[in-house]
Scaffold this motif. Structure first.
Motif, PDB file in Angstrom:
ATOM      1  N   VAL A  46       0.838  -1.201   0.000  1.00  0.00           N
ATOM      2  CA  VAL A  46       0.000   0.000   0.000  1.00  0.00           C
ATOM      3  C   VAL A  46       0.872   1.249   0.000  1.00  0.00           C
ATOM      4  O   VAL A  46       0.573   2.226  -0.707  1.00  0.00           O
ATOM      5  CB  VAL A  46      -0.950   0.004   1.214  1.00  0.00           C
ATOM      6  CG1 VAL A  46      -1.630   1.369   1.348  1.00  0.00           C
ATOM      7  CG2 VAL A  46      -2.020  -1.067   1.050  1.00  0.00           C
ATOM      8  N   LYS A  47       1.940   1.244   0.784  1.00  0.00           N
ATOM      9  CA  LYS A  47       2.832   2.401   0.813  1.00  0.00           C
ATOM     10  C   LYS A  47       3.400   2.692  -0.568  1.00  0.00           C
ATOM     11  O   LYS A  47       3.489   3.857  -0.994  1.00  0.00           O
ATOM     12  CB  LYS A  47       3.962   2.158   1.817  1.00  0.00           C
ATOM     13  CG  LYS A  47       3.515   2.224   3.271  1.00  0.00           C
ATOM     14  CD  LYS A  47       4.687   1.964   4.213  1.00  0.00           C
ATOM     15  CE  LYS A  47       4.232   2.051   5.668  1.00  0.00           C
ATOM     16  NZ  LYS A  47       5.346   1.758   6.613  1.00  0.00           N
ATOM     17  N   ARG A  84       0.602   4.033  -2.891  1.00  0.00           N
ATOM     18  CA  ARG A  84       0.256   5.427  -2.618  1.00  0.00           C
ATOM     19  C   ARG A  84       1.185   6.400  -3.326  1.00  0.00           C
ATOM     20  O   ARG A  84       0.828   7.567  -3.533  1.00  0.00           O
ATOM     21  CB  ARG A  84       0.289   5.685  -1.112  1.00  0.00           C
ATOM     22  CG  ARG A  84      -0.953   5.183  -0.383  1.00  0.00           C
ATOM     23  CD  ARG A  84      -0.786   5.342   1.110  1.00  0.00           C
ATOM     24  NE  ARG A  84      -2.035   5.080   1.814  1.00  0.00           N
ATOM     25  CZ  ARG A  84      -2.135   4.922   3.123  1.00  0.00           C
ATOM     26  NH1 ARG A  84      -1.043   4.995   3.882  1.00  0.00           N
ATOM     27  NH2 ARG A  84      -3.303   4.693   3.687  1.00  0.00           N
ATOM     28  N   THR A  85       2.370   5.938  -3.688  1.00  0.00           N
ATOM     29  CA  THR A  85       3.291   6.792  -4.433  1.00  0.00           C
ATOM     30  C   THR A  85       3.011   6.750  -5.928  1.00  0.00           C
ATOM     31  O   THR A  85       3.709   7.387  -6.702  1.00  0.00           O
ATOM     32  CB  THR A  85       4.747   6.368  -4.173  1.00  0.00           C
ATOM     33  OG1 THR A  85       4.975   5.061  -4.744  1.00  0.00           O
ATOM     34  CG2 THR A  85       5.047   6.337  -2.687  1.00  0.00           C
ATOM     35  N   TRP A 129      -8.410   1.549  -4.861  1.00  0.00           N
ATOM     36  CA  TRP A 129      -7.326   2.288  -5.517  1.00  0.00           C
ATOM     37  C   TRP A 129      -7.521   3.795  -5.366  1.00  0.00           C
ATOM     38  O   TRP A 129      -6.576   4.538  -5.070  1.00  0.00           O
ATOM     39  CB  TRP A 129      -7.254   1.895  -6.978  1.00  0.00           C
ATOM     40  CG  TRP A 129      -6.352   2.750  -7.822  1.00  0.00           C
ATOM     41  CD1 TRP A 129      -6.713   3.669  -8.756  1.00  0.00           C
ATOM     42  CD2 TRP A 129      -4.914   2.763  -7.807  1.00  0.00           C
ATOM     43  NE1 TRP A 129      -5.612   4.246  -9.326  1.00  0.00           N
ATOM     44  CE2 TRP A 129      -4.486   3.703  -8.762  1.00  0.00           C
ATOM     45  CE3 TRP A 129      -3.953   2.057  -7.070  1.00  0.00           C
ATOM     46  CZ2 TRP A 129      -3.143   3.971  -9.003  1.00  0.00           C
ATOM     47  CZ3 TRP A 129      -2.607   2.331  -7.309  1.00  0.00           C
ATOM     48  CH2 TRP A 129      -2.218   3.271  -8.262  1.00  0.00           C
ATOM     49  N   LEU A 157      -7.027   4.860  -1.328  1.00  0.00           N
ATOM     50  CA  LEU A 157      -5.954   4.296  -0.526  1.00  0.00           C
ATOM     51  C   LEU A 157      -5.551   5.217   0.628  1.00  0.00           C
ATOM     52  O   LEU A 157      -5.146   4.748   1.692  1.00  0.00           O
ATOM     53  CB  LEU A 157      -4.724   4.022  -1.404  1.00  0.00           C
ATOM     54  CG  LEU A 157      -4.733   2.722  -2.215  1.00  0.00           C
ATOM     55  CD1 LEU A 157      -3.463   2.631  -3.041  1.00  0.00           C
ATOM     56  CD2 LEU A 157      -4.870   1.510  -1.307  1.00  0.00           C
ATOM     57  N   SER A 158      -5.674   6.510   0.413  1.00  0.00           N
ATOM     58  CA  SER A 158      -5.257   7.460   1.450  1.00  0.00           C
ATOM     59  C   SER A 158      -6.140   7.367   2.692  1.00  0.00           C
ATOM     60  O   SER A 158      -5.761   7.818   3.777  1.00  0.00           O
ATOM     61  CB  SER A 158      -5.295   8.889   0.912  1.00  0.00           C
ATOM     62  OG  SER A 158      -6.614   9.239   0.514  1.00  0.00           O
TER      63      SER A 158
END
Length: 203
Positions: free
Chosen positions: A16-17, A20-21, A64, A67-68
């Motif tokens: 996930v990290k 997120r990018t 998607w 995600l934040s």
């Protein structure tokens, strides 16, 4: 020592990290890790494979885009898998509400026929978990589908359903007991045979 549940959460959080990018590859890995369980759960909820496919795609698309909003396994957000299944549960609820509104436009006769057909074929057609689920209450069906079908822990199911952990455990046990009763009623076991379901995972 890490449990399998912890290892799953750790890998998910790392992916996930990266996602997120902007890493679509990382999110693709998340999809591959969970798509079978999500689709299997939705199949049990809507009983139409093509519709389950659409809802699964919708679930991952919403994940998607949002995600934040997942706060991470070490925070109040819980596991990624639990969060993902909360989206799937909402998608199933929305579809049911939409289907219910459509049914109201049908005639009473057709509605009665559909209900009779469902009762006659839903439980008697095939003795497997998917059919037995139809005999459970809505809450029991959701918990059993998540804990026994999708393999979620009680804690993850509680997260997905926004339901107290104790209530989830109660629904899991009662749903399992009711499923076994239905199996025995529909197909009496031979003398000495044992009918059983696997225990659901503890938190």
């Amino acid at each position: 020592m890490h449990t399998s549940q912890t290892l799953i959460s750790d890998v998910d959080e790392a992916l996930v990290k990266r996602a997120r990018t902007g890493s679509s590859n990382a999110f693709d890995q998340l999809v591959r890790r969970h798509q079978a369980a999500v689709r299997g759960f939705l199949c049990r909820m809507v009983s139409e494979p093509s519709l389950a496919d659409d809802l699964a795609q919708e679930t991952f698309l919403k994940a998607w885009k949002n995600l934040s909003r997942w706060r991470g396994a070490e925070q109040a957000g819980g596991s990624f898998r639990g969060w993902l299944f909360s989206i799937a549960v909402n998608a199933a609820h929305d579809q049911r509400r939409s289907h219910a509104r459509a049914q109201k436009r049908d005639t009473d006769w057709l509605a009665d026929q559909d209900q009779v057909a469902s009762q006659e074929t839903g439980l008697a057609a095939k003795l497997d978990l998917d059919k037995v689920l139809l005999a459970l209450s809505p809450d029991q069906r959701l918990v059993v589908a998540l804990c026994f079908g999708a393999g979620l822990s009680h804690a993850e199911a509680a997260q997905a359903l926004s339901m107290p952990l104790g209530t989830v455990k109660s629904h899991a046990q009662r749903g399992r007991d009711r499923a076994l009763e239905v199996m025995r009623d529909l197909r009496p076991a031979p003398l000495g045979a044992k009918i059983d379901l696997p225990e659901s995972k503890q938190p």
